[in-house]
Motif scaffolding. Structure first.
Motif, mmCIF file in Angstrom:
data_model
loop_
_atom_site.group_PDB
_atom_site.id
_atom_site.type_symbol
_atom_site.label_atom_id
_atom_site.label_comp_id
_atom_site.label_asym_id
_atom_site.label_seq_id
_atom_site.Cartn_x
_atom_site.Cartn_y
_atom_site.Cartn_z
ATOM 1 N N PHE A 22 0.785 -1.341 -0.067
ATOM 2 C CA PHE A 22 -0.024 0.071 -0.020
ATOM 3 C C PHE A 22 0.777 1.247 0.016
ATOM 4 N N VAL A 23 1.768 1.360 0.874
ATOM 5 C CA VAL A 23 2.835 2.486 0.883
ATOM 6 C C VAL A 23 3.460 2.350 -0.601
ATOM 7 N N ALA A 24 4.010 1.394 -0.941
ATOM 8 C CA ALA A 24 4.619 1.602 -2.292
ATOM 9 C C ALA A 24 3.558 2.111 -3.270
ATOM 10 N N GLY A 25 2.228 2.052 -3.306
ATOM 11 C CA GLY A 25 1.322 2.408 -3.936
ATOM 12 C C GLY A 25 1.093 3.771 -4.020
ATOM 13 N N LEU A 26 1.122 4.237 -2.580
ATOM 14 C CA LEU A 26 0.926 5.620 -2.336
ATOM 15 C C LEU A 26 2.176 6.462 -2.990
ATOM 16 N N LEU A 27 3.369 5.942 -2.925
ATOM 17 C CA LEU A 27 4.733 6.336 -3.350
ATOM 18 C C LEU A 27 4.600 6.771 -4.825
ATOM 19 N N GLU A 28 3.775 5.611 -5.393
ATOM 20 C CA GLU A 28 3.910 5.543 -6.964
ATOM 21 C C GLU A 28 2.966 7.191 -7.150
ATOM 22 N N TYR A 44 11.506 0.047 -3.978
ATOM 23 C CA TYR A 44 11.940 -0.554 -2.472
ATOM 24 C C TYR A 44 10.941 -1.192 -1.836
ATOM 25 N N PHE A 45 9.747 -0.576 -1.566
ATOM 26 C CA PHE A 45 8.679 -1.169 -0.864
ATOM 27 C C PHE A 45 7.850 -2.276 -1.658
ATOM 28 N N LEU A 46 7.751 -2.012 -2.857
ATOM 29 C CA LEU A 46 7.165 -3.155 -3.852
ATOM 30 C C LEU A 46 8.303 -4.265 -3.710
ATOM 31 N N SER A 47 9.525 -4.122 -3.782
ATOM 32 C CA SER A 47 10.377 -5.328 -3.627
ATOM 33 C C SER A 47 10.287 -5.961 -2.209
ATOM 34 N N ALA A 48 10.033 -5.309 -1.187
ATOM 35 C CA ALA A 48 9.919 -5.646 0.106
ATOM 36 C C ALA A 48 8.550 -6.563 0.094
ATOM 37 N N ALA A 49 7.604 -6.010 -0.335
ATOM 38 C CA ALA A 49 6.457 -6.801 -0.173
ATOM 39 C C ALA A 49 6.210 -8.032 -1.152
ATOM 40 N N LEU A 50 7.120 -8.000 -2.286
ATOM 41 C CA LEU A 50 7.332 -9.452 -3.024
ATOM 42 C C LEU A 50 7.967 -10.549 -2.334
ATOM 43 N N ALA A 83 -0.146 -5.826 -9.915
ATOM 44 C CA ALA A 83 -1.307 -5.395 -10.192
ATOM 45 C C ALA A 83 -2.157 -4.378 -9.154
ATOM 46 N N VAL A 84 -1.894 -4.941 -8.041
ATOM 47 C CA VAL A 84 -2.393 -3.953 -6.953
ATOM 48 C C VAL A 84 -1.707 -2.708 -6.762
ATOM 49 N N GLY A 134 -11.324 -4.323 -8.656
ATOM 50 C CA GLY A 134 -10.453 -5.265 -8.836
ATOM 51 C C GLY A 134 -9.255 -5.529 -7.821
ATOM 52 N N ILE A 135 -9.000 -4.359 -7.396
ATOM 53 C CA ILE A 135 -7.655 -4.217 -6.259
ATOM 54 C C ILE A 135 -8.371 -5.158 -5.310
ATOM 55 N N MET A 136 -9.480 -4.768 -4.834
ATOM 56 C CA MET A 136 -10.073 -5.409 -3.458
ATOM 57 C C MET A 136 -10.266 -7.108 -3.566
#
Length: 106
Positions: free
Chosen positions: A7-13, A44-50, A60-61, A96-98
């Motif tokens: 979620f944080v990664a998405g906000l930073l996007e 970074y946050f996306l990679s950590a979530a992965l 996708a999220v 779709g995200i949900m």
């Protein structure tokens, strides 16, 4: 925890997408530095979530949060047009995200 990182990664996007508008093609120093910092942090946050989330779902999220957030930011900050079709489309992306979150075992 990994969903929070995503979620944080998405906000930073959203932050870096809006920041791109202010960089004037990366000719303005401070907006460019802030945009690049937000990009790096988002990745970074996306990679950590992965580490534990499935790639397809997480990506996708991440993109969905960025797309919805950037569209809303464009409406609020740049007075972009709001149409019923745009609003319905944003709601569908959110659904779709949900759905992806609910379908994920992680």
């Amino acid at each position: 925890m990994n969903w929070l990182l995503l979620f944080v990664a998405g906000l930073l996007e959203v932050v870096w997408a809006v920041g791109l508008k202010h960089t004037a093609g990366f000719t303005r120093l401070m907006p460019s530095l802030l945009t690049l910092g937000a990009m790096g942090a988002s990745f970074y946050f996306l990679s950590a979530a992965l580490r534990t989330l499935p790639l397809g779902t997480a990506y996708a999220v991440w993109v969905g949060i960025g797309a919805v957030g950037t569209s809303i930011a464009g409406i609020i900050l740049f007075h972009e047009a709001v149409t019923p079709l745009k609003l319905v489309s944003l709601v569908l992306v959110i659904a779709g995200i949900m759905g992806l979150k609910l379908a994920s075992a992680a």
